[in-house]
Motif scaffolding. Structure first.
Motif, PDB file in Angstrom:
ATOM      1  N   UNK A 194       0.826  -1.207   0.000  1.00  0.00           N
ATOM      2  CA  UNK A 194       0.000   0.000   0.000  1.00  0.00           C
ATOM      3  C   UNK A 194       0.862   1.260   0.000  1.00  0.00           C
ATOM      4  N   UNK A 195       2.005   1.212   0.693  1.00  0.00           N
ATOM      5  CA  UNK A 195       2.884   2.379   0.751  1.00  0.00           C
ATOM      6  C   UNK A 195       3.566   2.642  -0.590  1.00  0.00           C
ATOM      7  N   UNK A 196       3.816   1.577  -1.347  1.00  0.00           N
ATOM      8  CA  UNK A 196       4.518   1.721  -2.627  1.00  0.00           C
ATOM      9  C   UNK A 196       3.579   2.097  -3.772  1.00  0.00           C
ATOM     10  N   UNK A 197       2.303   1.761  -3.644  1.00  0.00           N
ATOM     11  CA  UNK A 197       1.342   1.955  -4.741  1.00  0.00           C
ATOM     12  C   UNK A 197       1.321   3.372  -5.307  1.00  0.00           C
ATOM     13  N   UNK A 198       1.360   4.453  -4.481  1.00  0.00           N
ATOM     14  CA  UNK A 198       1.326   5.807  -5.049  1.00  0.00           C
ATOM     15  C   UNK A 198       2.467   6.122  -6.007  1.00  0.00           C
TER      16      UNK A 198
END
Length: 504
Positions: free
Chosen positions: A155-159
């Motif tokens: 989730x942290x890498x998705x952006x």
């Protein structure tokens, strides 16, 4: 992962500043991106997560993985239908949305003024950017599910994919359209689509990829609905205030929206990396501790989180103010972005930065309510803070223009942080210990030493700055000095490794 995302976010802003600067096109694009981005904050980092994660954590602890999958299916189906309808309406009715949130442009359009083109262009761009909301809703949902299972990296890498998409589209399509703002808007759409599909394999691997189904009347969905609506105000005051600022800025001089945006993006770097990052990690833990009735550990976890965000908040605030002109010059002052624009951004940055400690504190204190499924208190305090921001806006904007809007946002955030803490203290949930007060005193003292060192070096003329690369070397050297002085000062003031571990 969050650091990578934030660094690429800065690269994205450099590209935007270079290609569209801070003029009409920039104002319109940033406006068209602000509304779906504001809603993204509510779903991805705000109200949705604060309402969904506590309920999902409780279901996981009490009923197991099968119940989790059933809840995810019903939430995704229900939320998907609602957001799809909202997205379709926004695409069709984009002129109405621009009329509401860009009232100054609409009035000019109605009267045939010089800014009439802004209204038409904003309406067109909003049709391209708004579908991003539909994609990011499911990204937020899947990210929250993975977080409950302590899988934070995905989730942290998705952006990162949003930033890459905007950068790529700006470079590839900058000559395709008469206005580069359209290429940027397409980048937002593509970025949402890529993020949407990226998390699917990870959900499937965890056995959590389910078929959506309608579940409006499901017991747990009802609870999430009841928690989510108040949470919009309870945790997203900063974003709501920024949206109000956009409406008022539409009446101010051209460039006001852009200057506020670029300044806010510099604030968002430490806020997102440390404030939102730590808040995201502690929410599942706090929810679990509340479900297992462990108030002592609840207090310890909140204490640790507050100490960690303040560890970075104080030097980040001071660093942005002291090094702000150099940071803005290196990042933004290229292409269409002028030195005058940079000076205006710095004025806005000082206004926003004065509230950085408060922004970060709110991100840690709000989960103390939502983890216990208490939405009434933060929503009441959020309304007070938002109304205060409007009052502050009308008090300061006539005298200080867009800078007054930034100062008003900082003032309302400080009020909100103070009220959130007082509420937790009154409820016996969390209060500052003597050890934490001593920690804060050491942080402030170390920050003062850091600022003194930076000012001495800046005024000594040790660094010659004649080119972009020399200025870049100077900036990173000053940041390095700041880091060393700050942490050495903390050690001299008695800070040891155990202080970082307490409550972790």
């Amino acid at each position: 992962m969050t650091l990578i995302s934030r660094v690429l976010g800065l690269v994205r802003d450099v590209v935007i500043a270079t290609f569209v600067g801070a003029g009409v096109n920039a104002d319109v694009y940033l406006f068209a991106n602000r509304i779906p981005n504001f809603l993204r904050r509510l779903f991805a980092e705000g109200a949705f997560a604060q309402a969904f994660v506590p309920v999902l954590s409780e279901v996981k602890e009490k009923h197991g993985d099968d119940a989790v999958r059933e809840l995810v299916a019903k939430v995704s189906g229900t939320l998907g239908v609602i957001v799809l309808g909202l997205t379709a309406f926004a695409i069709v009715a984009s002129p109405i949305i621009v009329m509401v949130f860009g009232t100054g442009w609409f009035i000019d359009w109605w009267q045939g003024g010089e800014d009439a083109a802004k209204f038409d262009m904003a309406s067109a761009l909003l049709k391209i950017t708004f579908p991003y909301l539909f994609f990011i809703t499911f990204v937020a949902l899947s990210g929250a599910v993975l977080n409950v299972y302590n899988k934070f990296a995905v989730a942290a890498f998705t952006p990162v994919f949003l930033n890459i998409s905007i950068i790529a589209c700006a470079i590839l399509f900058k000559d395709t359209f008469s206005d580069t703002a359209y290429a940027l808007a397409i980048g937002v759409f593509v970025g949402g689509l890529v993020q949407f599909f990226f998390q699917w394999p990870f959900l499937a691997k965890a056995g959590l990829l389910v078929r959506p189904k309608w579940g409006w009347n499901d017991e747990h969905v009802k609870r999430i609905r009841l928690l989510m609506l108040p949470a919009i105000l309870g945790v997203s005051v900063h974003q709501l205030n920024a949206l109000v600022d956009t409406v008022i800025a539409s009446f101010l001089m051209t460039g006001s929206i852009s200057w506020l945006y670029y300044a806010d993006r510099l604030i968002e770097f430490p806020l997102g990396l440390f404030g939102i990052g730590i808040a995201t990690v502690i929410l599942p833990s706090l929810s679990k501790l509340h479900s297992t009735n462990n108030p002592a550990k609840f207090q310890e976890t909140m204490d640790w989180a507050l100490k960690m965000v303040l560890l970075m908040a104080f030097p980040a605030l001071a660093g942005l103010i002291v090094l702000g002109p150099l940071i803005i010059k290196i990042l933004y002052t290229h292409g269409e972005f002028t030195a005058t624009d940079g000076q205006q951004v710095y004025f806005a940055l000082m206004g926003y930065a004065s509230g950085l400690v408060s922004y970060m504190t709110v991100k840690v204190l709000a989960p103390g309510y939502f983890a216990r499924q208490d939405t009434k208190t933060p929503v009441r305090l959020g309304i007070i803070a938002m109304l205060s921001n409007i009052v502050f806006n009308f008090m300061l904007a006539p005298f200080y223009g867009f800078v007054g809007l930034a100062i008003a946002t900082a003032m309302s955030a400080t009020l909100n942080a103070g009220m959130l803490y007082w509420g937790l203290h009154q409820q016996g949930v969390y209060k500052l210990s003597k050890a934490t007060m001593s920690w804060i005193a050491r942080l402030v003292a170390a920050t003062i030493f850091m600022v003194a060192a930076l000012e001495y070096i800046k005024r000594s003329g040790w660094f010659a700055t004649e080119s972009f690369w020399q200025e870049s070397v100077m900036l990173f050297s000053l940041i390095g000095v700041a880091v060393v002085v700050y942490f050495v000062s903390l050690i001299l003031f008695g800070t040891r490794k155990r202080h970082f571990r307490q409550g972790a």
